[in-house]
Design an enzyme around this catalytic site. Structure first.
Site, mmCIF file in Angstrom:
data_model
loop_
_atom_site.group_PDB
_atom_site.id
_atom_site.type_symbol
_atom_site.label_atom_id
_atom_site.label_comp_id
_atom_site.label_asym_id
_atom_site.label_seq_id
_atom_site.Cartn_x
_atom_site.Cartn_y
_atom_site.Cartn_z
ATOM 1 C CB THR A 82 -0.887 0.007 1.266
ATOM 2 O OG1 THR A 82 -1.661 -1.186 1.265
ATOM 3 C CG2 THR A 82 -1.781 1.187 1.326
ATOM 4 N N GLY A 101 -1.871 -2.497 5.967
ATOM 5 C CA GLY A 101 -2.797 -3.521 6.444
ATOM 6 C C GLY A 101 -3.574 -3.113 7.677
#
Length: 574
Positions: A381, A464
């Site tokens: 990410t 996450g």
């Protein structure tokens, strides 16, 4: 000791907790790795310095923060494929200076219409699994990032899309030097993903190996895809030759995405949800993302005096970990695509529900934690942020989910598909159960803080399940412990692991208390006291997310930027 937190206009007391570090910096900001970045006109903070420079370049050419965010995200898809790319999803919160309002965008994709629950269950049975795998065709959902770019641009953009994408196109054609942390993760991904269908090796390796730190890397196939978007717009991706090529490849290689999945895709503009914490409002996006877990944690934590407990003390960490456990059991049970499951969101983030959940926190670590009943209270990410001279601010997060995603690369397109579908549950009673055309639970969340109705901080902590925990830690560091924007991200972090997940069965609950990982900066006195309270505490390397932030200093009329030392990133302005 009193210090001024820029932009807040209020003096904060910095609590000196037991075991605190000595003042290594002459300024007294003992938790910061460097000074904040301050600029008058514009600011950008991303996890790759070249992408930050592109964002500034776009704004210097007359573009706004939204144009800059798209340009930087396009560059990150090229330069940091270990964390994001146009094969993944996107979420954004935008402060629009003209309307003086926050806007939320959910640009996440849906599961293939051609893959039924029974077909998926049969495929998993052949693999000897009861859950979706992390790689290959089965966890792939429709990539939403490109549509997200064009939705942002249509609503707020200023420069032509061709100009916005040109810097990334140039780097893709001519090459860029790979930075240190990205090279590390790239090297770890190659052996795992190389066997997957398509052209991962040809697209993302140099003679079969990941590029090393400092090595130049080109992606001409991605350059051509970006050129097609610059010329043909979002339909070039969702209704043109790119969608046709993906359909053809999937049919030939056992995949399930089809042209219709792309043609039917849409992003959704959503209302951000906010809760007050001691005069500051934290804003998150509603599910299918996990942002409201941060809001739930704050509604619990406001019932305790974290400031008096002290930064990274055993008492403060105990309270925050226990709040996380409570919020994450609700996360596992209730968070899902609202088109398929009615969710008690108002109840989940209400003060009354937070107050009741706070009563469950005792002096010892809870081993068993169940989801609550919020219905009673209804009423790997990248993160980046940009801000411009007009006062617009963008909080944007984008991801492939697990690092480089599924490993599936359609030859000639230059990007890897996400594996976000792995986050579906296969329990038919679960709100997050797999269904065709459904958005899976999603971990990526942008954040925004306002004060007295004014924009204050655009920030995020990628990584996450660490993300809502990180959002809360950064906010508490500033509000309760008086840290500045850079300190709040650099200060030693913790994360709790082992909670029930949205992929688990509907009857699951936290049974063993999970465990806490802490960075080395957390004093051992704190660790020892946490153990006495019954916590399983471990030291962990990595996994604590990556923080970027921009703050508006209204008093001085300047932007303040921060980019933490755990990533390759940079905050810069002009």
């Amino acid at each position: 000791m009193k210090r001024l937190l820029l932009g807040l206009g209020v003096g904060f007391s910095l609590a000196l907790s037991s075991g605190a570090h000595s003042y290594d910096r002459i300024t007294g900001e003992r938790f910061a790795s460097r000074s904040e970045v301050i600029a008058q006109q514009a600011m950008a903070a991303t996890s790759q310095p070249l992408a930050t420079q592109i964002a500034l370049q776009i704004m210097q050419q007359g573009g706004n923060a939204i144009d800059a965010a798209i340009a930087a995200n396009a560059a990150l898809g090229l330069m940091e494929p270990t964390g994001n790319g146009i094969g993944g999803d996107l979420y954004a919160i935008v402060w629009d200076a003209k309307s003086q309002k926050l806007h939320g965008l959910n640009a996440s994709g849906r599961s293939p219409l051609s893959l039924s629950y029974d077909m998926l269950a049969h495929e998993l049975q052949k693999l000897g699994r009861t859950d979706l795998p992390p790689h290959g065709m089965l966890p792939i959902s429709v990539p939403g990032a490109v549509d997200g770019w064009f939705e942002l641009h249509k609503k707020f953009g200023r420069l032509p899309m061709a100009d916005i994408l040109q810097p990334a196109i140039s780097y893709a054609d001519n090459g860029f030097p790979v930075s240190e942390l990205i090279a590390y993760y790239w090297d770890r991904s190659v052996p795992v993903l190389s066997p997957q269908p398509g052209d991962f090796v040809g697209t993302f390796t140099l003679n079969g190996k990941a590029p090393a730190k400092g090595q130049l890397f080109k992606n001409p196939a991605l350059a051509n895809t970006y050129k097609a978007l610059a010329k043909g717009g979002r339909d070039a991706f969702y209704k043109g030759e790119i969608a046709v090529a993906i359909d053809r490849f999937m049919r030939a290689n056992g995949g399930y995405l089809r042209f219709a999945d792309f043609a039917n895709h849409r992003s959704d503009w959503v209302e951000p949800l906010g809760v007050d914490y001691k005069g500051y409002t934290l804003w998150e996006l509603p599910p299918n993302g996990q942002g409201i877990a941060a809001l739930q944690m704050l509604q619990i934590l406001k019932n305790f005096d974290l400031k008096a407990a002290g930064f990274n003390s055993a008492e403060s960490l105990h309270l925050m970990v226990e709040a996380k456990k409570l919020a994450f059991e609700d996360r596992a049970k209730f968070y899902a695509d609202s088109d398929f499951a009615k969710q008690p969101i108002a109840g989940l983030i209400s003060e009354a529900y937070g107050r009741e959940r706070a009563k469950l926190i005792g002096d010892k670590a809870a081993k068993r934690v169940d989801a609550g009943n919020p219905h009673l209270y209804e009423g790997d990410t990248i993160y980046m942020t940009t801000a411009d001279k007009d006062g617009n601010m963008v909080s944007l997060i984008q991801s492939n989910y697990r690092g480089m995603g599924s490993g599936v690369v359609v030859p000639g397109l230059g990007f890897v598909f996400q594996d976000r579908g792995q986050l579906f549950s296969m329990d038919k009673k679960h709100a997050n159960v797999y269904a065709p055309g459904k958005r899976p639970f999603n971990t990526i969340i942008p954040a925004f803080i306002t004060k007295d109705g004014k924009p204050l901080i655009s920030y995020g902590v990628m990584g996450g399940a660490m993300q809502p925990q990180g959002h809360v830690q950064v906010l508490v560091n500033m509000v309760d412990y008086g840290m500045n924007l850079q300190e709040a991200g650099d200060a030693a972090r913790w994360q709790h692991l082992g909670s029930t997940e949205p992929t688990d069965g509907s009857d699951m609950y936290l049974q063993n208390g999970g465990y806490i990982e802490v960075e080395r900066g957390v004093p051992y006195d704190t660790v020892r006291e946490l153990m006495k309270k019954g916590h399983d505490v471990r030291y962990g390397l990595g996994g604590y997310g990556g923080y970027q932030a921009i703050m508006r200093d209204h008093a001085n009329g300047v932007w303040v930027g921060a980019s933490e030392s755990r990533k390759d990133g940079q905050a810069a302005g002009y």
